[in-house]
Write a protein that holds these residues in place. Sequence first.
Motif, PDB file in Angstrom:
ATOM      1  N   UNK A  73      16.219   1.103  15.039  1.00 18.58           N
ATOM      2  CA  UNK A  73      15.243   0.344  15.810  1.00 18.58           C
ATOM      3  C   UNK A  73      15.829  -0.213  17.087  1.00 18.58           C
ATOM      4  N   UNK A  74      14.999  -0.869  17.881  1.00 19.81           N
ATOM      5  CA  UNK A  74      15.471  -1.432  19.158  1.00 19.81           C
ATOM      6  C   UNK A  74      16.596  -2.441  18.989  1.00 19.81           C
ATOM      7  N   UNK A  75      16.511  -3.299  17.964  1.00 21.60           N
ATOM      8  CA  UNK A  75      17.557  -4.295  17.763  1.00 21.60           C
ATOM      9  C   UNK A  75      18.893  -3.632  17.459  1.00 21.60           C
ATOM     10  N   UNK A  76      18.871  -2.593  16.624  1.00 24.02           N
ATOM     11  CA  UNK A  76      20.102  -1.867  16.308  1.00 24.02           C
ATOM     12  C   UNK A  76      20.689  -1.235  17.563  1.00 24.02           C
ATOM     13  N   UNK A  77      19.826  -0.725  18.427  1.00 24.01           N
ATOM     14  CA  UNK A  77      20.287  -0.106  19.674  1.00 24.01           C
ATOM     15  C   UNK A  77      20.913  -1.154  20.596  1.00 24.01           C
ATOM     16  N   UNK A  78      20.314  -2.349  20.644  1.00 25.65           N
ATOM     17  CA  UNK A  78      20.858  -3.412  21.496  1.00 25.65           C
ATOM     18  C   UNK A  78      22.215  -3.875  20.973  1.00 25.65           C
ATOM     19  N   UNK A  79      22.353  -3.979  19.649  1.00 28.13           N
ATOM     20  CA  UNK A  79      23.639  -4.362  19.062  1.00 28.13           C
ATOM     21  C   UNK A  79      24.689  -3.301  19.379  1.00 28.13           C
ATOM     22  N   UNK A  80      24.322  -2.048  19.232  1.00 23.40           N
ATOM     23  CA  UNK A  80      25.258  -0.958  19.515  1.00 23.40           C
ATOM     24  C   UNK A  80      25.727  -1.001  20.964  1.00 23.40           C
ATOM     25  N   UNK A  81      24.810  -1.330  21.872  1.00 21.75           N
ATOM     26  CA  UNK A  81      25.164  -1.417  23.293  1.00 21.75           C
ATOM     27  C   UNK A  81      26.155  -2.556  23.534  1.00 21.75           C
ATOM     28  N   UNK A  82      25.934  -3.691  22.879  1.00 19.50           N
ATOM     29  CA  UNK A  82      26.826  -4.837  23.060  1.00 19.50           C
ATOM     30  C   UNK A  82      28.211  -4.581  22.456  1.00 19.50           C
ATOM     31  N   UNK A 113      28.806 -14.545  16.613  1.00 23.27           N
ATOM     32  CA  UNK A 113      27.451 -14.804  16.120  1.00 23.27           C
ATOM     33  C   UNK A 113      26.464 -14.882  17.278  1.00 23.27           C
ATOM     34  N   UNK A 114      26.843 -15.571  18.347  1.00 20.03           N
ATOM     35  CA  UNK A 114      25.953 -15.713  19.493  1.00 20.03           C
ATOM     36  C   UNK A 114      25.675 -14.368  20.157  1.00 20.03           C
ATOM     37  N   UNK A 115      26.708 -13.553  20.293  1.00 22.92           N
ATOM     38  CA  UNK A 115      26.533 -12.231  20.899  1.00 22.92           C
ATOM     39  C   UNK A 115      25.552 -11.390  20.108  1.00 22.92           C
ATOM     40  N   UNK A 116      25.718 -11.381  18.780  1.00 19.81           N
ATOM     41  CA  UNK A 116      24.843 -10.568  17.943  1.00 19.81           C
ATOM     42  C   UNK A 116      23.419 -11.113  17.922  1.00 19.81           C
ATOM     43  N   UNK A 117      23.280 -12.430  17.893  1.00 22.74           N
ATOM     44  CA  UNK A 117      21.937 -13.025  17.901  1.00 22.74           C
ATOM     45  C   UNK A 117      21.199 -12.672  19.198  1.00 22.74           C
ATOM     46  N   UNK A 118      21.929 -12.709  20.307  1.00 24.34           N
ATOM     47  CA  UNK A 118      21.308 -12.369  21.585  1.00 24.34           C
ATOM     48  C   UNK A 118      20.883 -10.905  21.618  1.00 24.34           C
ATOM     49  N   UNK A 119      21.710 -10.046  21.007  1.00 25.90           N
ATOM     50  CA  UNK A 119      21.381  -8.622  20.990  1.00 25.90           C
ATOM     51  C   UNK A 119      20.193  -8.330  20.091  1.00 25.90           C
ATOM     52  N   UNK A 120      20.139  -8.990  18.942  1.00 25.33           N
ATOM     53  CA  UNK A 120      19.054  -8.741  17.985  1.00 25.33           C
ATOM     54  C   UNK A 120      17.728  -9.266  18.509  1.00 25.33           C
ATOM     55  N   UNK A 121      17.752 -10.464  19.086  1.00 23.76           N
ATOM     56  CA  UNK A 121      16.523 -11.054  19.586  1.00 23.76           C
ATOM     57  C   UNK A 121      15.750 -11.755  18.479  1.00 23.76           C
TER      58      UNK A 121
END
Length: 205
Positions: free
Chosen positions: A45-54, A94-102
């Motif tokens: 999903x989009x959240x997984x893609x954003x995490x992968x990008x980060x 934690x902050x980085x991942x939370x921002x990526x997940x949304x």
Amino acid sequence: MTVEQLARTSPLARVSSRFAGLPDGVELAEEAFVAQAGLRVAPGGPAAAHVAERLGVALPGPARWVRGTTATVVWLGPDEWLVTDPAVAPADLEALLRAAVGPGAGAVVDVSAQRTTLRLRGAHARDLLATGCAIDLHPRVFAAGSAAQTVLGQAGVILLALDEHGTDYRILIRASFAGYLAAWLLDAATEFSTDPGAARADDSR
């Protein structure tokens, strides 16, 4: 009144000095205070893609782990991963991942205090694990990039294979069981002290 700040102590602070006395072919070290976060998102999903990008790497599939820019990502379940990173503080990971997940797209929890990590290396590393682990650890089966949630010496662990030769592993263990597992590994390693420097057993077994 002055409040003294307590020194940070790793789960294996009392036993790690004994690691230097291990026999040839077995090296054990604690990798303490590594930032860890539990991640739950819909795979693909989009959240997984954003995490992968980060993180600089796609989230791995079943029974696998991958390394990103500085983080390691371990598959734990269909929509669950463990992210570790020795280069950042737990709150920052934690902050980085939370921002990526949304908001509303998944869950991120800091679990840095939950586990510590042991690095097991050497010619007898696989032999040592095999004395207390039921899974097939042969490099043809459990090669570099493999991950397993298993039992080692009656303790639940996450086991990562780091090379293709069965000589380098990372063991993630809950902090409350870390002392027990370290003692178990130290005791089990004495089996190899009678033949220091010996070549590992035939891999065909």
